[in-house]
Design an enzyme around this catalytic site. Sequence first.
Site, PDB file in Angstrom:
ATOM      1  N   GLY A 237       0.760   2.520  -7.685  1.00 30.54           N
ATOM      2  CA  GLY A 237      -0.443   1.748  -7.389  1.00 30.54           C
ATOM      3  C   GLY A 237      -0.190   0.855  -6.194  1.00 30.54           C
ATOM      4  CB  CYS A 238      -1.240  -2.620  -5.404  1.00 29.56           C
ATOM      5  SG  CYS A 238      -0.911  -3.893  -4.153  1.00 29.56           S
ATOM      6  CG  PHE A 239       2.374  -0.643  -0.980  1.00 33.75           C
ATOM      7  CD1 PHE A 239       1.830  -1.865  -0.645  1.00 33.75           C
ATOM      8  CD2 PHE A 239       2.135   0.432  -0.122  1.00 33.75           C
ATOM      9  CE1 PHE A 239       1.076  -2.036   0.510  1.00 33.75           C
ATOM     10  CE2 PHE A 239       1.376   0.286   1.035  1.00 33.75           C
ATOM     11  CZ  PHE A 239       0.857  -0.960   1.348  1.00 33.75           C
ATOM     12  CD1 TRP A 240       1.899  -5.449  -0.630  1.00 31.70           C
ATOM     13  CD2 TRP A 240       0.338  -6.734  -1.584  1.00 31.70           C
ATOM     14  NE1 TRP A 240       0.918  -5.663   0.306  1.00 31.70           N
ATOM     15  CE2 TRP A 240      -0.056  -6.449  -0.253  1.00 31.70           C
ATOM     16  CE3 TRP A 240      -0.488  -7.524  -2.379  1.00 31.70           C
ATOM     17  CZ2 TRP A 240      -1.251  -6.937   0.280  1.00 31.70           C
ATOM     18  CZ3 TRP A 240      -1.672  -8.011  -1.838  1.00 31.70           C
ATOM     19  CH2 TRP A 240      -2.044  -7.718  -0.526  1.00 31.70           C
ATOM     20  CD  GLU A 281      -1.689   0.673  -1.311  1.00 31.55           C
ATOM     21  OE1 GLU A 281      -0.903  -0.063  -1.936  1.00 31.55           O
ATOM     22  OE2 GLU A 281      -2.786   0.284  -0.873  1.00 31.55           O
TER      23      GLU A 281
END
Length: 389
Positions: A237-240, A281
């Site tokens: 998902g969101c890579f952060w 991502e």
Amino acid sequence: MNILMIRTNFLLSLYAFVVVPFSNAFSNINLHRGRFPPANLLLSSESSTNPIRSNSRASTTTAAFMTSSATTTANSPQSGDVVSVTYDLRPNGDFVPNPLFDDGTVTFVLHGGNYLPALHQLLSEMKPGESQTVTMDAGYGEPREELKAKVPIESSGIAKSDLKVGLELFLSNGMQCRVVDMDDETFTIDANHPLAGATYTADVTLNGYESGPSEEQFLYSPEETAGKFDVLTIALGCFWGGELAYMRVPGVVGTAVGYTQGEQENPTYQQVCTGTTGHTEAIQVIFDPSIVSYEELVKIGLERLGESRNLLNQVGNDRGTQYRHGVYYHNLKQMAIAKNVIGSYGDKCVTECKGAMKFFKAEDYHQQYLLKGGQSAKKNAKEVIRCYG
């Protein structure tokens, strides 16, 4: 608490340092509740014009992550090499640091993010066994006059009674600033970080370095490529948040976030967000298999997904093919391990498992985003990861 947001007609990016000078042509300064993701630590070689303050050597160009010198010699390490360093940081003046990464003896990819830009620059000019004591930028850059502006109170839309020195403001692009001075007619805002200009005295020893993964290891090949360091490519998902989770794992020496499994060359974040490029991502991890195994790293990723393992093209509230989760193996050995881990979660798990395609590194402001925002990347750190700064 009410937080004021200044809506302006200029664009300013801290990470890229593309600055259009402040203007007095402000429109609609009004009250705004809520905070924007912080941009505290500038982990980029551009965070200071001369991050090594006591050294007159020329600045080193930061090469792209995931490249390595072909051989290891007694010369200085190159971008992509994995360096072993012993260093100690002592804050100068009344600067009180918030330690977000390890010191002592550490190992990491040179110019691969994490740690201080000045440390990367210094090491690229040292030789194995060499020690130096230097004064280096603490990672917040030097104070810059172009990040200050004087604003007329009358045209600001803010009542004078609401203004005071020290008040936090946020520009419409999310940049944080504060009121540093005011008189009867104007107030001055400063978008420099409060710790801009802070420095460390550092004792640094380059113990040695080794070549990082070869270019072949970042692609897919049926046979495993020999090398001390290996590569994991995974989408969560969101890579952060996923990147920070891996940065905390002992044995991980480098990370990068980017886009993979799509057809378009060099996609931008905006293009990937449309869901039309085919990319997802992803996080690319360089690790030492003698300390942490590929299987352990895959398990860490799948556990982080939680129940989202059972959701197609969705992780948490993020929906779309650009957020699909998957493990992208680089050889048949990795494929067998990844399929076994994914299979252990049962038939409802829809995490895809495919051969790695070309990985396109995301824009610099995405790299180590949560560390830049003030969250710890220390090995074995236990603080809850806040995915939006």
